[in-house]
Every structure is written in structure tokens, then in C-alpha cells.
Design an enzyme around this catalytic site. Structure first.
Site, PDB file in Angstrom:
ATOM      1  N   LYS A  22     -27.878-117.318 -25.586  1.00  0.00           N
ATOM      2  CA  LYS A  22     -27.496-118.712 -25.309  1.00  0.00           C
ATOM      3  C   LYS A  22     -26.622-119.288 -26.422  1.00  0.00           C
ATOM      4  O   LYS A  22     -25.575-119.886 -26.170  1.00  0.00           O
ATOM      5  CB  LYS A  22     -28.757-119.553 -25.138  1.00  0.00           C
ATOM      6  CG  LYS A  22     -28.533-121.075 -25.140  1.00  0.00           C
ATOM      7  CD  LYS A  22     -29.857-121.798 -25.032  1.00  0.00           C
ATOM      8  CE  LYS A  22     -29.678-123.308 -25.075  1.00  0.00           C
ATOM      9  NZ  LYS A  22     -29.509-123.820 -26.451  1.00  0.00           N
ATOM     10  N   ASN A  23     -27.047-119.120 -27.677  1.00  0.00           N
ATOM     11  CA  ASN A  23     -26.329-119.752 -28.780  1.00  0.00           C
ATOM     12  C   ASN A  23     -24.950-119.143 -29.016  1.00  0.00           C
ATOM     13  O   ASN A  23     -24.038-119.825 -29.474  1.00  0.00           O
ATOM     14  CB  ASN A  23     -27.167-119.704 -30.056  1.00  0.00           C
ATOM     15  CG  ASN A  23     -28.385-120.617 -29.969  1.00  0.00           C
ATOM     16  OD1 ASN A  23     -28.398-121.565 -29.180  1.00  0.00           O
ATOM     17  ND2 ASN A  23     -29.411-120.332 -30.749  1.00  0.00           N
ATOM     18  N   ARG A  97     -26.128-130.488 -26.201  1.00  0.00           N
ATOM     19  CA  ARG A  97     -25.890-130.326 -27.631  1.00  0.00           C
ATOM     20  C   ARG A  97     -24.644-129.485 -27.906  1.00  0.00           C
ATOM     21  O   ARG A  97     -23.850-129.784 -28.788  1.00  0.00           O
ATOM     22  CB  ARG A  97     -27.112-129.654 -28.276  1.00  0.00           C
ATOM     23  CG  ARG A  97     -26.971-129.331 -29.753  1.00  0.00           C
ATOM     24  CD  ARG A  97     -27.025-130.569 -30.593  1.00  0.00           C
ATOM     25  NE  ARG A  97     -26.712-130.273 -32.002  1.00  0.00           N
ATOM     26  CZ  ARG A  97     -26.589-131.202 -32.932  1.00  0.00           C
ATOM     27  NH1 ARG A  97     -26.766-132.466 -32.622  1.00  0.00           N
ATOM     28  NH2 ARG A  97     -26.302-130.883 -34.166  1.00  0.00           N
ATOM     29  N   ASP A 121     -32.452-130.682 -27.719  1.00  0.00           N
ATOM     30  CA  ASP A 121     -33.871-130.784 -28.035  1.00  0.00           C
ATOM     31  C   ASP A 121     -34.165-131.945 -28.973  1.00  0.00           C
ATOM     32  O   ASP A 121     -33.380-132.230 -29.886  1.00  0.00           O
ATOM     33  CB  ASP A 121     -34.359-129.486 -28.701  1.00  0.00           C
ATOM     34  CG  ASP A 121     -34.408-128.328 -27.727  1.00  0.00           C
ATOM     35  OD1 ASP A 121     -34.629-128.583 -26.536  1.00  0.00           O
ATOM     36  OD2 ASP A 121     -34.227-127.183 -28.171  1.00  0.00           O
TER      37      ASP A 121
END
Length: 436
Positions: A22-23, A97, A121
Site C-alpha cells: 500500500k505505502n 492521507r 488514520d
């Protein structure tokens, strides 16, 4: 809102393949804005946060073609930069984000980039200063609308290479600044740069596009600016956080599990930290084999016999995203563990839910917790709980899979933000989990 119903105490068995990271995907997808040519990206995870970013790119005018599962081709040859100043963008960009990382490539290629205060988050303050200080060092003018929480940087005459020392080794900050610097005039050096594998992947991808980034993998990056970048094909690494999650799952459910194609050379300290908790990991080719821990797992103390402390740190230190998993795993170890979460002041607050399940945890302060292991002599109890964020959510899911009885997890959209079809993949190895 969706819920998971989980029948705990079931032993699992089989193979599970980690999704794309994901990152890394959040960075790589933003980098396609650096070129008008086609860029093909493979192994993109099908999760909420990534799909939101792909939608955002489409609304910016990027042409998107889905080639198959996890594979897309993007072409940013007709970007509508004016979309950045619309109310629709302010709402859309503020919900994610990762949207902050579109600013660097847009600034480099179009001379301006705007972003609302990004979401994500609720784990404590996540400052953006490093990003914008880097852009200012490259010659951009910065502005901020306090009423709308709207950030902007502009460089109509183009960016100029500069030497800079980052105030923190921010991964997203480093990524954003590098993406801006690759099209700047002259040479840029970035000291105290993040050096995570996903940042390395971004730099390698941009080099494949024609950039000139050196020092990859170190905390000193040198970027020789080029006039333009071309297309390329890139494959995203397996997600190290998901790999750590499956290790924790195997230990807590005392299951025999093989995690496939993990890219061992990019796991850093992750295997060693779980081994310190007493978990047996075997390297089989590029797979991780975890035997069933029917006799539990014994925590290793420090050399002088003092309590084991596990803390997070910038790469190559242990990733903060796995500390929630470590806390859950420690609830059933033989021994005690001190968890020190240094980077975010709200990330440990989910432990009250584990305490409700019967875990012995002392929350010392917002950054430290002592976990007293049960050694499976006292199992966690099923309960109803709500997922506060991605990583706490998966940790509570693992706790529920190991607990006595049937648990309910609410707000599972938080888990879906970071984990692809998690209920289907868990059922494939024997878990009793239902989405409702």
C-alpha cells in the site's frame, strides 16, 4: 457500515500471498504525474485508499486503463491543474492521507500544487512541515489558508536544485521532495532522507523514466535534474506490513502457515523482531514458513536479563505500522514485553479493547505499554469492538481469530482501507469469518 463476525479459536493451515505494498503504491501512483507518457504499474493492491487515489488521478484528467487484476496503465498527458482549486478536489483530497504526494510532481511539472489537509488514520499529529520546507528550499512560494486548511506551493519559473537537511526522515516527505527535484534545474542533495524499500522503489522507477537519482538506499540522496521524464513499467513489492500481520496471525492461532513470495531482502528487521518474541520463522526460497506453535512461544530477554523492549524507528529500524501486531502477539507469549511507540501519540489507545478481551496490558503513557504474556493458559475472550484505524483494526481481527467465542468488529472499512479482500483470503486458510 460493514461488520465482521469472527468465530475464534480455529486453527488455520495453508498458504497466503501478500498483496502489493500500500505505502509504495501511494508514492508510485503519484509519480505517474511526472510524465505525459504511458506508465504501467503491476501488483497494485485493490484496497480503498489506493482506489480513492486512482479516482483522484482520473478526476485530474489522467487517462486510466485497467489491464487486469492489479495492473493499470496511466497517461497524464492532459492534466487539468485547475481541478486542484475546486470544492470537489478539496473534499476528495482531504479524505486521503496519500493525496499529499501529488503536490511534488505537480509542482515540478506544472509549476503549482495544492492540497487540503489530508485525512487518514487518527493516530496522532502527522506534520507536513518537512514536505513544504523541501519545496521552499527548491524555490517554491508557500501559502496556507487557515480557514479552509488549504496548502499551496507555486514556482511558475521552475524549481532550482538545492542542498537540504531534512528535519526528520519522513518517508512521504522524502518522496514528495525527490519527485519535485527530478525536474528541477541543477543538483539537489537531500540529507537525512528516508531510505525505506518503498522509497527506494520510487527512486528506481523514476530512474527508469529517465531521472538521475543516486544514493538510493542511503540517507543521502543526490538528484541531477533533467528536463523531462518518459514512460516505464514498474512492479510493486509485496506489503511488508501485511507479511508481519500474517506472522502474527500464525503465532496467535498456533497455525502452520506459509507466506509466499515475501521479498526477504526487503523485510529488514521484521523477521528478527518476531523471532525475539519466540516465533519460529523458516526461510524457504522467498517464502516464510511458520510451524504451528503448539507449545507457545518464549520471549527472549536482553543479554543482561532485562525485559525485552520493542520500539519503532525510521528504516532500517522496525516499522511503527507493526507495533499493533506485536502487542497482540505479546499477549500470549511466555514472558513480558515493553512496547515503545515513539512516532505517534495516539496509536496505543486501542489496547483498551484488548484489555476488555482479557489481555494483561499496562498502558504507561501514550507511547509505552507493558504486555504480560498469558502463555495461552488464559485465552482472550470474544467481544464486540470497533476498528479505530487500519493497523489497530487488523490487530483486533487477529485477536478475535484467536479468542474463545464469536467476536464482532465494527467499522471494518478501516481494515478494508489497507487489506485486500481480507475475509476471503482468511477463509481460504480455514478462518471462520463472515462479512455482514
Amino acid at each position: 457500515m460493514g461488520i465482521f463476525k469472527i468465530e475464534g479459536g480455529v486453527t488455520l493451515k495453508g498458504e497466503i500471498t501478500p498483496q502489493g505494498a500500500k505505502n509504495e503504491a501511494l508514492q508510485i501512483l503519484c509519480a505517474i504525474l511526472l510524465t505525459p507518457e504511458k506508465v504501467t504499474i503491476n501488483n497494485i493492491p485493490d484496497i480503498i485508499d489506493i482506489n480513492k487515489l486512482i479516482t483522484l488521478l482520473g478526476n485530474l484528467g489522467v487517462k486510466i486503463q485497467k489491464n487486469g487484476a492489479g495492473s493499470y496503465t496511466f497517461q497524464a498527458d492532459d492534466v487539468n491543474v485547475n481541478y486542484l482549486e475546486t470544492d470537489a478536489f478539496k473534499k476528495e483530497g482531504g479524505a486521503l492521507r496519500g493525496s499529499i504526494m501529488i503536490v511534488g510532481p505537480l509542482l515540478a511539472r506544472f509549476g503549482k500544487g495544492y492540497i487540503p489537509k489530508p485525512g487518514g488514520d487518527k493516530i496522532g499529529r502527522r506534520r507536513l512541515d518537512t514536505h513544504f520546507e523541501g519545496f521552499i528550499n527548491l524555490g517554491a512560494k508557500f501559502r496556507y489558508n487557515k480557514e479552509e486548511h488549504f496548502y499551496g506551493v507555486e514556482a511558475p519559473e521552475g524549481l532550482i536544485g538545492a542542498d537540504m537537511l531534512l528535519d526528520e526522515a519522513s518517508v512521504t516527505g522524502t518522496a514528495n521532495i525527490v519527485m519535485a527535484a527530478v525536474l528541477a534545474k541543477g543538483t539537489t542533495t537531500i540529507y537525512n532522507a528516508a531510505c525505506e524499500p518503498y522509497l527506494q522503489q520510487l527512486c528506481k522507477m523514476m530512474n527508469a523514466m529517465g531521472a538521475n537519482v543516486s544514493g538510493i538506499g542511503s540517507n543521502l540522496l543526490t538528484i541531477e535534474g533533467v528536463e523531462n521524464l518518459g514512460g516505464c513499467t514498474h512492479r510493486i513489492l509485496p506489503d511488508m506490513i501485511e507479511i508481519g500481520s500474517w506472522i502474527g496471525l500464525a503465532a496467535m492461532t498456533r497455525s502452520e502457515i506459509t507466506i509466499k513470495d515475501v521479498s526477504w531482502e526487503n523485510l529488514g528487521l521484521i523477521p528478527n523482531v518476531f523471532r525475539k518474541l519466540g516465533i519460529t520463522l523458516e526461510k524457504r526460497g522467498d517464502d516464510i514458513y511458520i510451524p504451528a506453535h503448539t507449545d507457545g512461544y518464549q520471549v527472549k530477554t536482553d543479554i543482561d536479563g532485562s525485559i525485552l523492549t520493542i520500539s519503532d524507528a525510521p528504516w532500517p529500524g522496525f516499522t511503527p505500522d507493526l507495533l499493533s501486531i506485536v502487542i497482540v502477539v505479546a499477549t500470549q507469549c511466555k514472558g513480558d514485553v515493553l512496547i515503545h511507540q515513539k512516532m505517534f501519540e495516539s496509536r496505543l489507545f486501542f489496547v483498551d479493547k484488548l484489555i476488555d478481551m482479557g489481555a494483561k496490558i499496562i498502558l504507561c503513557d501514550p507511547h509505552r505499554a507493558v504486555v504480560i504474556g498469558h502463555d495461552f493458559k488464559s485465552r482472550l475472550k470474544a467481544t464486540t469492538m470497533s476498528s479505530p484505524d487500519i493497523r489497530a483494526g487488523i490487530s483486533l481481527l487477529i485477536a478475535a481469530l484467536s479468542a474463545n467465542g464469536t467476536s464482532t468488529i465494527q467499522n471494518i472499512e478501516q481494515i478494508d482501507r489497507g487489506y485486500e479482500r481480507i475475509d476471503e483470503r482468511l477463509r481460504a486458510i480455514g478462518a471462520k469469518i463472515v462479512r455482514a
